[in-house]
Structures are given as structure tokens and as C-alpha cells.
Design an enzyme around this catalytic site. Structure first.
Site, mmCIF file in Angstrom:
data_model
loop_
_atom_site.group_PDB
_atom_site.id
_atom_site.type_symbol
_atom_site.label_atom_id
_atom_site.label_comp_id
_atom_site.label_asym_id
_atom_site.label_seq_id
_atom_site.Cartn_x
_atom_site.Cartn_y
_atom_site.Cartn_z
ATOM 1 N N ASN A 177 -12.035 -2.912 0.137
ATOM 2 C CA ASN A 177 -10.922 -3.161 1.059
ATOM 3 C C ASN A 177 -11.461 -3.692 2.374
ATOM 4 O OD1 ASN A 177 -8.433 -3.068 2.448
ATOM 5 N ND2 ASN A 177 -8.937 -1.043 3.230
ATOM 6 N N GLU A 178 -11.717 -2.776 3.287
ATOM 7 C CA GLU A 178 -12.098 -3.201 4.644
ATOM 8 C C GLU A 178 -13.545 -2.793 4.873
ATOM 9 O OE1 GLU A 178 -9.673 -1.307 7.743
ATOM 10 O OE2 GLU A 178 -8.524 -3.165 7.775
ATOM 11 N N CYS A 218 -6.597 1.423 2.713
ATOM 12 C CA CYS A 218 -7.488 2.582 2.774
ATOM 13 C C CYS A 218 -7.358 3.485 1.555
ATOM 14 C CB CYS A 218 -7.209 3.369 4.044
ATOM 15 S SG CYS A 218 -7.742 2.510 5.518
ATOM 16 N N GLU A 222 0.861 -1.185 0.000
ATOM 17 C CA GLU A 222 0.000 0.000 0.000
ATOM 18 C C GLU A 222 0.893 1.229 0.000
ATOM 19 O OE1 GLU A 222 -2.805 0.602 3.262
ATOM 20 O OE2 GLU A 222 -3.773 2.185 2.088
HETATM 21 O O1 AHR Z 1 -2.337 -1.384 6.732
HETATM 22 C C1 AHR Z 1 -2.743 -0.116 7.100
HETATM 23 C C2 AHR Z 1 -4.256 0.073 6.996
HETATM 24 O O2 AHR Z 1 -4.910 -0.757 7.897
HETATM 25 C C3 AHR Z 1 -4.870 -0.296 5.672
HETATM 26 O O3 AHR Z 1 -4.808 0.736 4.758
HETATM 27 C C4 AHR Z 1 -6.279 -0.580 6.020
HETATM 28 O O4 AHR Z 1 -6.884 -1.522 5.164
HETATM 29 C C5 AHR Z 1 -6.224 -1.021 7.460
HETATM 30 O O5 AHR Z 1 -7.117 -0.335 8.236
#
Ligand code: AHR
Length: 617
Positions: free
Chosen positions: A353-354, A219, A26
Site C-alpha cells: 500500500n503506502e 492501511c 477501503e
Molecule cells: O485513505 C485513508 C488512509 O490513508 C489509507 O488507508 C492509507 O493508505 C492512507 O494513509
């Protein structure tokens, strides 16, 4: 008394997927611009903008010197995507200190490719690299010959090693010239590619032998506004035509490095084509994460209405064509034009993603139905939310249990204490095998109160990984997060790999990942031990029957194990990683926690306190 390690006759052997251990990239902690991407000039197209519209950032990173008179303009730009450029009305000097304002390093004998676009009066523009104290490293003179936009190039070769340098541009007094897209890239990138990546950082990734790479976030895929979402089409094609975006990690209130990150942007010089190429170079299957029409739910949580999702769904379908399609197709043609007519072999896409909750589930279903209708064999990854337990997780697992055909695996994230990792080593022993597989898509042990990159954290991860490996029949993929961090300029720790302008080191967690990933067979070998304080897993290679056993001794006492019940070769390799719990690596001591390997004979092995042991034979 030695503990016995014996075959576990109550468990069946299972296939280990070749994607069990992977990596997750990331663009956080300046991992891309200023990190993996080798470009050295920050804000090189004068496109940085203030996301609140309060101050003008187009000149961010550029220092005006020696009376230069210049302004950012946008009439008749180089192209309509990056529509700002710098107009110089009177000569002088411009200085760019690179990303995070920490300069860049040069090496003696190395060449640096300089280029810029310019138009204007005939004149000479001089580019030079200088050290912090003003020593001239290299220089190249460019003759501007056209009143229309044209690319000019030069090369500078350094005669010294220097850690902190800047790029300077010097213009005649009578300047009247427009410039854009100023670039300085070392010739020695990974595989010497033109728009390449920092070789030492890629080598750290290649050494992990990752089965896959999840990218580009995290994120940043979600973003903090619709315009801030990561859209892959912004990141391909000629680099001059990639739309600069701000990096959502600049907006994180907590910046543990204590450094202002307001100059953190995404140039997308490292875009989806470069990510696919990187995956190919390091032998990792690409696992792109796509926006599902939602911004980060921890913040604004904006939603693209259901009836407006088609462009986002098309992003997924078109991405498969970009990666795998023939050069006769629209997106396949772009890939071929960029230099890769052969397909990249995309097999996986993560949708969201999350994400969590009903708003995610209804969007996921629309995406999955549409994508699978075109590409029924694609492996889709469904988010289990921001945690691998609790309400959101339960909801996600309940939903996917009713929609099993729509996902290959569920993506679970867990940033937890070392104690949690030990207590959950058996987490997947009772996992419902009829559900989609598990993708442990982000995890790391977080020590308290400071989230240190210590052996304490890494040892807990090692113990947990024995559980992942034992359950390789249901855990198909796993990767630590985050991957990279730039020393002094980061937003998040712990991280796997730290770098500065010229050096890089792996944390203890890096060596745990490396040992697990480099030493794994293609079938599990169920084993058990009468000492329940030890954490163990074993795999074997079906090609030659060699066994690979991992044992974690997380206690403060030495332990002896007896391996005579296993079919090990007489002379086997024993790799050991051990240290005091608070030990860490650093730029000064990169190998304080580092594996050592030796050949060993005999059925008895004495395990040091706080050690990970890998036995291969
Ligand atoms: O790994 C850091 C962050 O943690 C990522 O961007 C996100 O997916 C998670 O909250």
C-alpha cells in the site's frame, strides 16, 4: 474583456487511458460491514475477539434479555475456521442492534431474508424485527429439527418504514440449542444478489462510471500485526468459512466521530469474489492491493523475513488464477464454484500500500520478479510511499528509475491543503515520461483546522484534476480517498460519499469526480488561455470529434471566456458546479452543491466565481 481559450500548438495530443478516473474502496468508516455489505447482523458468528486478549468479545453486539442463559462455546463447531457458536441452556430473548449499535432501517413492502445454523432439541425459534420503540415489523418462526448443524431460513416482510430496528431471537424455556451464523439480508440488494451489497450505495459508485476500482485498502491491507494483515484467501469460499479479522481502524487513537469503534471487525462477507463482481457490475477494472510482507510502517512496521515471503508472493500469483484462470485450475475452480466460471479479467496488481524504504524495495523486487515470471503482461503498481514529495518519495522514484521494467505505474498518495492543490496543478507537466506512469492512488484536499467536505476542498481538487487530465500521457490512473463514511461512526474525513441507515449523499468532491469521470474523451486536446487564473483542460472523442472542455474559476470574480477558436458544435452542453466556498452537502440537504446543465449557443461563456464548468460539444 474576455479571455481566449485557444489550441496549444506547443503540446502534442495524447491518448487518455480509460482508467484515468477510478475509485478506491477501503473498509474504513464502516464502509463494508454496516455499509456496502448488506448484512444487518453484527458479530453474527460469535467470532469477535479482543485483539489484546483482555476481554472476551464473543458476545459483542448481542444483548441477553428475559432471563436467557447462554454462553459461547467452541467444541464441535460449525467449522474449524469460525469455531465459536452460542449455546443456549435456558430460553429467553437475544437482541442484535446491528453494526455500530445504530440499528438498521427497514422499508415498507421490502422483504428480509433471515437464516441461522442451529442444532439441538426440537423446538421453535422465533426471529423478529422490531423498531426502537418495540413495534413489531416482521416475524418468522423456525422449527429446529436436527441435533446436527443445519441451516434454517425464513423471510420477513416489513409493513412500515423505520430508521432504527433490531433483530430479536426468541427461544423456548426448555431451549438447549446451539446457534451460529445468524443472518438478515434485504432481498433488494444490488442486482438482488444473495450475499449482496446495498443497492443505493452501489448506484452512487456506478454513477461515477469508474474506470477501475482499487481495493481493499489502504492501511487495512498492511494491518497492525501479522495476523491482522489482509489476506484474500481468508475472504473467499462459503461465507461461513471466512476467517473474521479485526479492523485496524478500530485501533486508531483519533476517532473524530467521538464514537467508540472497538466493535469494528471484518466479517469478509464482502470478500474478494464480491469485490471482483462489484467491479464487473459497475464496469471498473479490478485493482487489488496486496500485502508485501510488511505491516503499517507508521505503527509497528513488522517485517516478514525475506526468506519467508513465498506465501505472500503465492497470494499474488494465486489471485491471478482465481480471477482469470480456467475452472480446471485450483483457484479458477473456486471462482466457478462461487458462481462465476467466466474470468474476471484481472490486469493490475498493486504490491504494497503506502510502503517506503529499502525494506520495501527489496521485497517489491522479489514479488515483481516472481509474478512477472508467471504473468509477464500483468501491470504491477509500485508504491511511491505515503507522500508525493519529500525524502521517501525521492528514494522511491530513484529506485524505480533503476528498475523501470518492474512497474507499470507508481502509486502516489497526497492529502494536502487546498492551496497545495492549486500550487501543484502543473506538477506532472515536467514529469519524466521515461519513468513508469503515475497512479494518483489516494488524494483529497484537507482544509484546516477541520477537514470539511466543503466546496473549498472540492474546487481545489477540480483545479488539480485539470492538471491530471492535461498530463494524461503520463498519469494513467487517479482516485480520491477515502470513498465512504458512515455518518456518526467514522474514523476519517473528508470522504466522498456519506451514508446512514437509509440514505446516502455525495459530497461536493463526489460531484467533481463525477463530472470529470463522466465527461472525458479518449485523446487530450491541448489548449491554453491568456487568463492564467483559470485552470483548464480539454479532451476529445476520436469517434465523433466532440470536445469536452473543463474550466475552473477559483477566483471571487466572474470571468468571461471566448471559445470561438475551438471547434465546438453550435449548440453545446454546459454543466456548471458552483457554490460558496464553505458550502457542503448533508443528509438534510444532499444537493446544495450539485451540477446544473443547460444547452448553450455562442462563443462567450461567463464563468461564475468559484465554479467548475464542463463544456461538451
Ligand atoms: O485513505 C485513508 C488512509 O490513508 C489509507 O488507508 C492509507 O493508505 C492512507 O494513509
Amino acid at each position: 474583456m474576455s479571455a481566449k481559450i485557444i489550441p496549444d500548438l506547443n503540446r502534442a495530443a495524447a491518448e487518455v487511458s480509460d482508467t484515468l478516473y477510478g475509485i478506491f474502496f477501503e473498509d474504513i468508516n464502516f464502509a463494508a460491514d454496516g455499509g456496502l455489505y448488506a448484512e444487518l447482523v453484527s458479530n453474527n458468528s460469535f467470532e469477535y475477539f479482543d485483539r489484546d486478549g483482555k476481554i472476551d468479545k464473543h458476545m459483542y453486539s448481542w444483548e441477553k434479555l428475559d432471563g436467557i442463559d447462554c454462553e459461547v462455546r467452541s467444541d464441535r463447531p460449525l467449522n474449524e475456521i469460525n469455531c465459536h457458536y452460542l449455546h443456549i441452556a435456558r430460553g429467553g430473548r437475544l437482541k442484535n442492534r446491528g453494526f455500530c449499535q445504530v440499528g438498521f432501517a427497514v422499508k415498507s413492502g421490502e422483504s428480509y431474508n433471515f437464516s441461522l445454523y442451529a442444532r439441538g432439541k426440537k423446538q421453535t425459534v422465533t426471529a423478529r424485527i422490531v423498531t426502537e420503540s418495540g413495534v413489531l415489523v416482521g416475524e418468522t418462526a423456525t422449527k429446529i429439527t436436527s441435533s446436527e448443524w443445519k441451516k434454517y431460513e425464513g423471510v420477513m416482510t416489513s409493513w412500515l418504514d423505520a430508521e432504527v430496528c433490531a433483530l430479536e431471537l426468541i427461544f423456548d424455556d426448555s431451549a438447549e440449542v446451539d446457534i451460529d451464523f445468524v443472518s438478515l439480508i434485504p432481498e433488494h440488494t444490488y442486482k438482488c444478489r444473495k450475499n449482496g451489497l446495498r443497492a443505493d450505495l452501489v448506484e452512487m459508485l456506478a454513477d461515477l462510471e469508474p474506470g477501475f476500482m482499487r481495493f481493499p485498502g489502504g492501511c487495512i491491507v498492511e494491518g497492525r500485526s501479522f495476523a491482522n494483515m489482509y489476506r484474500w484467501k481468508d475472504t473467499v469460499g462459503p461465507i461461513e468459512r471466512r476467517r473474521v479479522n479485526w479492523n485496524r481502524w478500530q485501533a486508531e487513537e483519533y476517532q473524530p466521530s467521538g464514537r467508540d469503534s472497538s466493535g469494528y471487525y471484518q466479517s469478509f462477507g464482502l470478500g474478494f469474489y464480491e469485490y471482483f463482481l462489484l467491479c464487473e457490475d459497475i464496469g471498473a477494472k479490478p485493482v487489488p492491493v496486496m500485502n508485501v510482507g510488511m505491516t503499517c510502517q507508521f505503527h509497528e512496521g513488522l517485517l516478514v523475513p525475506l526468506n519467508e515471503l513465498q506465501p505472500y508472493i503465492d497470494d499474488c500469483i494465486d489471485l491471478v488464477e482465481f480471477a482469470n484462470g480456467s475452472p480446471d485450475t485450483k483457484w479458477g475452480a473456486l471462482r466457478a464454484e462461487m458462481g462465476h466460471p467466466e474470468p474476471f479479467g484481472l490486469e493490475y496488481i498493486a504490491i504494497g500500500n503506502e510502503q517506503w524504504g529499502d525494506q520495501y524495495f527489496e521485497r517489491y523486487e522479489l514479488f515483481a520478479d516472481a509474478i512477472l515470471a508467471v504473468y509477464p503482461d500483468l501491470k504491477l503498481l509500485f508504491s511511491a510511499g505515503p507522500n508525493c514529495e519529500g525524502e521517501y518519495y525521492e528514494q522511491a522514484m530513484k529506485w524505480i528509475a533503476g528498475h523501470r521494467d518492474l512497474a507499470y505505474a507508481t502509486d502516489e498518495h497526497f492529502y494536502k491543503s487546498p492551496e497545495w492543490f492549486y500550487n501543484n496543478v502543473n506538477k506532472y507537466d515536467s514529469f519524466d515520461r521515461t519513468l513508469p506512469k503515475v497512479f494518483a492512488g489516494e488524494y483529497a484536499a484537507h482544509t484546516s483546522p477541520e477537514r470539511r467536505c466543503s466546496w473549498r476542498a472540492a474546487l481545489a481538487e477540480a483545479a488539480f484534476l485539470t492538471g491530471i487530465e492535461r498530463n494524461a500521457d503520463c498519469v494513467a490512473m487517479s482516485c480520491y480517498a477515502p470513498l465512504f463514511s458512515k455518518t456518526g461512526c467514522f474514523q476519517w474525513q473528508p470522504d466522498l460519499i456519506w451514508f446512514d441507515n437509509s440514505s446516502v449523499y455525495g459530497t461536493p468532491s463526489y460531484y467533481v469526480q463525477k463530472l470529470f469521470s463522466n465527461n472525458v474523451g479518449d485523446r487530450t486536446l491541448p489548449v491554453c488561455c491568456d487568463d492564467h487564473e483559470l485552470y483548464i483542460s480539454a479532451t476529445e472523442a476520436s469517434s465523433n470529434g466532440s470536445i469536452c472542455l473543463k474550466i475552473v474559476n477559483a477566483t471571487e470574480t466572474e470571468k468571461t471566456v471566448d471559445l470561438s477558436a475551438l471547434n465546438l458544435r453550435r449548440r453545446y452542453t454546459w454543466i456548471k458546479l458552483c457554490a460558496g466556498l464553505d458550502a457542503e452537502n448533508s443528509h438534510e440537504a444532499p444537493k446544495r452543491v450539485y451540477p446544473s446543465s443547460k444547452k448553450h449557443i455562442g462563443a462567450q461563456v461567463t464563468l461564475e466565481p468559484y465554479s467548475l464548468n464542463v463544456i461538451i460539444g
